[in-house]
Design an enzyme around this catalytic site. Structure first.
Site, PDB file in Angstrom:
ATOM      1  N   SER A   1       0.867  -1.180   0.000  1.00 50.11           N
ATOM      2  CA  SER A   1       0.000   0.000   0.000  1.00 50.11           C
ATOM      3  C   SER A   1       0.902   1.227   0.000  1.00 50.11           C
ATOM      4  O   SER A   1       0.924   2.021   0.932  1.00 50.11           O
ATOM      5  CB  SER A   1      -0.905  -0.006   1.232  1.00 50.11           C
ATOM      6  OG  SER A   1      -0.147   0.037   2.424  1.00 50.11           O
TER       7      SER A   1
ATOM      8  N   HIS B   1      -3.269  -6.018   2.507  1.00 44.22           N
ATOM      9  CA  HIS B   1      -2.390  -7.077   3.010  1.00 44.22           C
ATOM     10  C   HIS B   1      -3.114  -8.398   3.218  1.00 44.22           C
ATOM     11  O   HIS B   1      -2.546  -9.352   3.749  1.00 44.22           O
ATOM     12  CB  HIS B   1      -1.742  -6.658   4.337  1.00 44.22           C
ATOM     13  CG  HIS B   1      -0.844  -5.469   4.194  1.00 44.22           C
ATOM     14  ND1 HIS B   1      -0.381  -4.744   5.264  1.00 44.22           N
ATOM     15  CD2 HIS B   1      -0.330  -4.869   3.093  1.00 44.22           C
ATOM     16  CE1 HIS B   1       0.376  -3.755   4.831  1.00 44.22           C
ATOM     17  NE2 HIS B   1       0.427  -3.806   3.522  1.00 44.22           N
TER      18      HIS B   1
ATOM     19  N   GLN C   1      -6.452  -1.783   7.254  1.00 40.72           N
ATOM     20  CA  GLN C   1      -5.308  -2.637   6.909  1.00 40.72           C
ATOM     21  C   GLN C   1      -4.670  -3.320   8.121  1.00 40.72           C
ATOM     22  O   GLN C   1      -4.220  -4.461   8.020  1.00 40.72           O
ATOM     23  CB  GLN C   1      -4.270  -1.775   6.187  1.00 40.72           C
ATOM     24  CG  GLN C   1      -3.016  -2.487   5.748  1.00 40.72           C
ATOM     25  CD  GLN C   1      -2.080  -1.549   5.000  1.00 40.72           C
ATOM     26  OE1 GLN C   1      -2.306  -1.246   3.835  1.00 40.72           O
ATOM     27  NE2 GLN C   1      -1.043  -1.069   5.664  1.00 40.72           N
ATOM     28  N   GLU C   2      -4.587  -2.607   9.244  1.00 40.10           N
ATOM     29  CA  GLU C   2      -3.854  -3.161  10.388  1.00 40.10           C
ATOM     30  C   GLU C   2      -4.565  -2.863  11.703  1.00 40.10           C
ATOM     31  O   GLU C   2      -4.874  -1.699  11.991  1.00 40.10           O
ATOM     32  CB  GLU C   2      -2.436  -2.564  10.447  1.00 40.10           C
ATOM     33  CG  GLU C   2      -1.669  -2.809   9.162  1.00 40.10           C
ATOM     34  CD  GLU C   2      -0.333  -2.069   9.083  1.00 40.10           C
ATOM     35  OE1 GLU C   2       0.189  -1.657  10.130  1.00 40.10           O
ATOM     36  OE2 GLU C   2       0.154  -1.893   7.956  1.00 40.10           O
TER      37      GLU C   2
ATOM     38  N   GLU D   1       1.591  -9.473   6.927  1.00 38.96           N
ATOM     39  CA  GLU D   1       2.436  -9.125   8.078  1.00 38.96           C
ATOM     40  C   GLU D   1       2.284 -10.123   9.218  1.00 38.96           C
ATOM     41  O   GLU D   1       2.624  -9.833  10.369  1.00 38.96           O
ATOM     42  CB  GLU D   1       2.131  -7.683   8.521  1.00 38.96           C
ATOM     43  CG  GLU D   1       2.444  -6.695   7.388  1.00 38.96           C
ATOM     44  CD  GLU D   1       2.335  -5.234   7.775  1.00 38.96           C
ATOM     45  OE1 GLU D   1       1.816  -4.934   8.866  1.00 38.96           O
ATOM     46  OE2 GLU D   1       2.789  -4.399   6.985  1.00 38.96           O
TER      47      GLU D   1
ATOM     48  N   ASP E   1      -3.896   1.029  11.539  1.00 43.48           N
ATOM     49  CA  ASP E   1      -3.458   1.663  10.297  1.00 43.48           C
ATOM     50  C   ASP E   1      -4.593   1.455   9.306  1.00 43.48           C
ATOM     51  O   ASP E   1      -4.769   0.352   8.785  1.00 43.48           O
ATOM     52  CB  ASP E   1      -2.149   1.067   9.766  1.00 43.48           C
ATOM     53  CG  ASP E   1      -1.708   1.761   8.479  1.00 43.48           C
ATOM     54  OD1 ASP E   1      -2.392   2.719   8.054  1.00 43.48           O
ATOM     55  OD2 ASP E   1      -0.684   1.342   7.888  1.00 43.48           O
TER      56      ASP E   1
ATOM     57  N   GLU F   1      -3.383   5.607  12.131  1.00 43.69           N
ATOM     58  CA  GLU F   1      -2.464   5.953  11.036  1.00 43.69           C
ATOM     59  C   GLU F   1      -3.244   6.041   9.724  1.00 43.69           C
ATOM     60  O   GLU F   1      -4.152   5.232   9.484  1.00 43.69           O
ATOM     61  CB  GLU F   1      -1.403   4.843  10.968  1.00 43.69           C
ATOM     62  CG  GLU F   1      -0.384   4.996   9.859  1.00 43.69           C
ATOM     63  CD  GLU F   1       0.532   3.773   9.812  1.00 43.69           C
ATOM     64  OE1 GLU F   1       0.743   3.119  10.856  1.00 43.69           O
ATOM     65  OE2 GLU F   1       1.033   3.456   8.713  1.00 43.69           O
TER      66      GLU F   1
ATOM     67  N   ASP G   1       1.565   8.353   7.367  1.00 42.59           N
ATOM     68  CA  ASP G   1       2.473   7.415   6.674  1.00 42.59           C
ATOM     69  C   ASP G   1       2.503   7.817   5.192  1.00 42.59           C
ATOM     70  O   ASP G   1       3.408   8.537   4.761  1.00 42.59           O
ATOM     71  CB  ASP G   1       1.972   5.979   6.888  1.00 42.59           C
ATOM     72  CG  ASP G   1       2.677   4.957   6.017  1.00 42.59           C
ATOM     73  OD1 ASP G   1       3.739   5.284   5.457  1.00 42.59           O
ATOM     74  OD2 ASP G   1       2.173   3.825   5.873  1.00 42.59           O
TER      75      ASP G   1
ATOM     76  N   LYS H   1       9.763   5.225   7.447  1.00 48.25           N
ATOM     77  CA  LYS H   1      10.167   4.084   6.616  1.00 48.25           C
ATOM     78  C   LYS H   1      11.345   4.519   5.754  1.00 48.25           C
ATOM     79  O   LYS H   1      11.189   5.388   4.880  1.00 48.25           O
ATOM     80  CB  LYS H   1       9.012   3.655   5.713  1.00 48.25           C
ATOM     81  CG  LYS H   1       7.808   3.046   6.432  1.00 48.25           C
ATOM     82  CD  LYS H   1       6.638   2.954   5.462  1.00 48.25           C
ATOM     83  CE  LYS H   1       5.523   2.068   5.984  1.00 48.25           C
ATOM     84  NZ  LYS H   1       4.288   2.220   5.152  1.00 48.25           N
TER      85      LYS H   1
ATOM     86  N   HIS I   1       8.506  -1.233   9.578  1.00 48.84           N
ATOM     87  CA  HIS I   1       8.839  -2.185   8.516  1.00 48.84           C
ATOM     88  C   HIS I   1       7.989  -1.875   7.277  1.00 48.84           C
ATOM     89  O   HIS I   1       7.204  -0.927   7.284  1.00 48.84           O
ATOM     90  CB  HIS I   1       8.526  -3.607   9.007  1.00 48.84           C
ATOM     91  CG  HIS I   1       7.049  -3.828   9.228  1.00 48.84           C
ATOM     92  ND1 HIS I   1       6.445  -5.060   9.282  1.00 48.84           N
ATOM     93  CD2 HIS I   1       6.021  -2.926   9.409  1.00 48.84           C
ATOM     94  CE1 HIS I   1       5.145  -4.930   9.477  1.00 48.84           C
ATOM     95  NE2 HIS I   1       4.866  -3.660   9.561  1.00 48.84           N
ATOM     96  N   ARG I   2       8.099  -2.683   6.221  1.00 49.96           N
ATOM     97  CA  ARG I   2       7.176  -2.685   5.095  1.00 49.96           C
ATOM     98  C   ARG I   2       6.454  -4.036   5.076  1.00 49.96           C
ATOM     99  O   ARG I   2       6.903  -4.990   5.705  1.00 49.96           O
ATOM    100  CB  ARG I   2       7.906  -2.490   3.743  1.00 49.96           C
ATOM    101  CG  ARG I   2       8.663  -1.195   3.584  1.00 49.96           C
ATOM    102  CD  ARG I   2       7.882   0.058   3.862  1.00 49.96           C
ATOM    103  NE  ARG I   2       6.664   0.241   3.113  1.00 49.96           N
ATOM    104  CZ  ARG I   2       6.459   1.191   2.190  1.00 49.96           C
ATOM    105  NH1 ARG I   2       7.433   2.044   1.908  1.00 49.96           N
ATOM    106  NH2 ARG I   2       5.290   1.326   1.585  1.00 49.96           N
ATOM    107  N   SER I   3       5.378  -4.099   4.311  1.00 53.94           N
ATOM    108  CA  SER I   3       4.650  -5.378   4.269  1.00 53.94           C
ATOM    109  C   SER I   3       5.460  -6.458   3.562  1.00 53.94           C
ATOM    110  O   SER I   3       5.298  -7.646   3.848  1.00 53.94           O
ATOM    111  CB  SER I   3       3.279  -5.189   3.635  1.00 53.94           C
ATOM    112  OG  SER I   3       3.388  -4.536   2.394  1.00 53.94           O
TER     113      SER I   3
ATOM    114  N   LYS J   1       6.684  -0.424  14.701  1.00 53.23           N
ATOM    115  CA  LYS J   1       5.675  -1.398  14.250  1.00 53.23           C
ATOM    116  C   LYS J   1       6.351  -2.295  13.238  1.00 53.23           C
ATOM    117  O   LYS J   1       6.937  -1.841  12.261  1.00 53.23           O
ATOM    118  CB  LYS J   1       4.400  -0.728  13.728  1.00 53.23           C
ATOM    119  CG  LYS J   1       4.450  -0.064  12.390  1.00 53.23           C
ATOM    120  CD  LYS J   1       3.023   0.131  11.823  1.00 53.23           C
ATOM    121  CE  LYS J   1       3.070   0.367  10.329  1.00 53.23           C
ATOM    122  NZ  LYS J   1       1.754   0.470   9.710  1.00 53.23           N
TER     123      LYS J   1
HETATM  124  P1  PGA Z   1       3.111  -1.195   3.174  1.00 48.88           P
HETATM  125  O1  PGA Z   1       2.243  -1.222   4.498  1.00 48.88           O
HETATM  126  O2  PGA Z   1       4.488  -1.583   3.513  1.00 48.88           O
HETATM  127  O3  PGA Z   1       2.381  -2.184   2.291  1.00 48.88           O
HETATM  128  O4  PGA Z   1       3.026   0.220   2.642  1.00 48.88           O
HETATM  129  C1  PGA Z   1       2.684  -0.748   5.723  1.00 48.88           C
HETATM  130  C2  PGA Z   1       1.962   0.500   6.111  1.00 48.88           C
HETATM  131  O5  PGA Z   1       1.069   0.980   5.377  1.00 48.88           O
HETATM  132  O6  PGA Z   1       2.261   1.054   7.155  1.00 48.88           O
HETATM  133 ZN    ZN Z   2       0.649   2.678   6.889  1.00 46.15          ZN
END
Ligand code: PGA
Ligand code: ZN
Length: 415
Positions: free
Chosen positions: A43, A155, A163-164, A205, A241, A282, A309, A334, A362-364, A385
């Protein structure tokens, strides 16, 4: 006497989603001194620095052969002969060599691989753990983990839009106890989902990925996980998130089967804040919906961490816009959104000066690389995270933090 870089090497490896990514080695005095691998998002924000992919048909077009060549040819030539422990000068050379605003010439993946490999080599040549090399005389501090135990959005192949769903075990004295509480919530959630016949696959994740009737149902499961593990919502909170850019189209947010405005979405969040122990949200709004961000932060920023983000993409320029607009009160960090270690540290310094919290992320799509664990400790970021406490790509970071905790006593939570 500083030791000099004598060479760089790079190769294509595969990440946790089975996609190619780049790994870089840094040589000092002819010896391998530092190695780093670059993660990749799903994403991704449209303002992120460019991740260079080869295109074509092999590797689904995702090969990183060009990025590898850019390290082995151009970046190596520029860095060989420089002292390995002048990170900001090394990064400056790489940035100038690229010469573009979005890193499209060399590729942010090539640049970050080189930047991080040099960082590791610098620490190793000084015989320092990476977190100490980054922290310098300020030492380090273990961050509170945000553990993503329920995955949705881009994800997971489910109907959940958010998403999270993360737990933040903040009411503990040490990182180890905090992690243990998060692990216990992960297992409690598994039990709850199993009981309700909802235990299926996992998300990218490592969290569980059930289909749920509504997004709010995800919040109810989070509370059940926390309480089921024997904790109170005073000591373990929830972070979301939403990654809402993924479901923002034609000026509307498409969530729970409805198309709603930013104001209506903010009302939903306010209701959730009333009813659930949410500490952090987020990407509650689209990456360019500055008005909704600023309104929400004005109305609810006193009771929730509002984290940018996709909004900030770890870039100083966008963060400064956000500080001026009072659009958020925290930034997700990131490395690969901006492309070098130095620029990442600069963005964090701007956040700090403005009173914004930083969360190292991190990243996904991840690898076994653990740089972000040391970065979180050395910068005293306060929060990290890095997914569920499951699957090796995620546990690599938590396990590195456990190792660091043997030498670093400080643990502080912003909550
Ligand atoms: P991504 O997801 O690494 O797929 O961008 C992580 C996030 O959105 O924080
Ligand atoms: Zn994010």
């Amino acid at each position: 006497m500083s030791k000099l870089i004598t060479g760089l090497d790079a190769r294509q490896i595969i990440d946790s989603r089975g996609n190619p990514t780049i790994e870089v080695d840094c040589y000092v005095a002819g010896q391998l001194a530092g190695r780093a691998a670059v993660p990749s998002g799903a994403s991704t924000g449209q303002h992120e620095a460019l991740e260079m992919r080869d295109g074509g048909t092999t590797w689904m077009g995702k090969g990183v052969g060009k990025a590898v060549s850019n390290v082995v040819e151009d970046i190596q030539e520029a860095l060989v002969g420089m002292p390995v422990d002048v990170q900001s000068e090394l990064d400056e050379v790489i940035i100038e060599l690229d010469g573009t605003a979005n890193k499209s010439n060399l590729g942010a993946n090539a640049m970050l691989g080189a930047s991080m490999a040099c960082l590791h080599a610098g620490a190793n040549t000084h015989e320092l753990p990476l977190w100490r090399y980054i922290g310098g005389v300020a030492g380090g501090c273990l961050p509170v983990p945000m553990l993503n135990i329920l995955n949705g959005g881009a994800h997971a192949a489910t109907n959940v839009d958010v998403q999270e769903f993360m737990v933040i075990p903040h009411g503990f004295d040490t990182f180890g106890e905090s992690l243990r509480a998060g692990v216990e919530c992960y297992h409690a959630l598994k039990g709850e989902l199993q009981r309700d016949g909802l235990l299926g696959g996992l998300g990218d994740e490592g969290g569980f990925a059930p289909n749920l009737p509504t997004n709010e149902e995800g919040l109810r499961y989070m509370v059940k996980a926390i309480e089921g593990a024997g904790y109170s919502t005073e000591e373990i909170g929830i972070a979301l998130d939403v990654a809402s850019t993924e479901f923002y189209r034609d000026g509307k947010y498409h969530i729970d089967g409805k198309a709603i405005s930013g104001e209506e979405l903010a009302d939903i969040y306010s209701g959730w804040l009333d009813d659930f122990p949410i500490l952090s949200i987020e990407d509650g709004f689209d990456e360019d919906d500055w008005t909704s961000w600023a309104n929400f932060t004005k109305n609810d920023g006193h009771r929730v961490q509002c984290v940018g983000d996709d909004l900030f993409v770890t870039q100083a320029e966008r963060l400064v816009m956000g500080i001026e607009a009072k659009a958020a009160n925290a930034i997700l960090v990131k490395l690969n959104q901006v492309g070098t270690v130095t620029e990442t540290l600069e963005t964090m310094a701007i956040a700090d000066a403005a009173g914004f919290n930083s969360i190292i992320s991190h990243r996904s799509g991840e690898t076994e690389d653990t740089t972000i664990a040391d970065l979180a400790v050395g910068t005293r970021a306060g929060q990290i995270k890095t997914g569920a406490p499951a699957r090796s790509d995620r546990t690599a970071k938590y396990n590195q933090l456990l190792r660091i905790a043997e030498d670093c006593d400080e643990f502080a939570s912003p909550f």
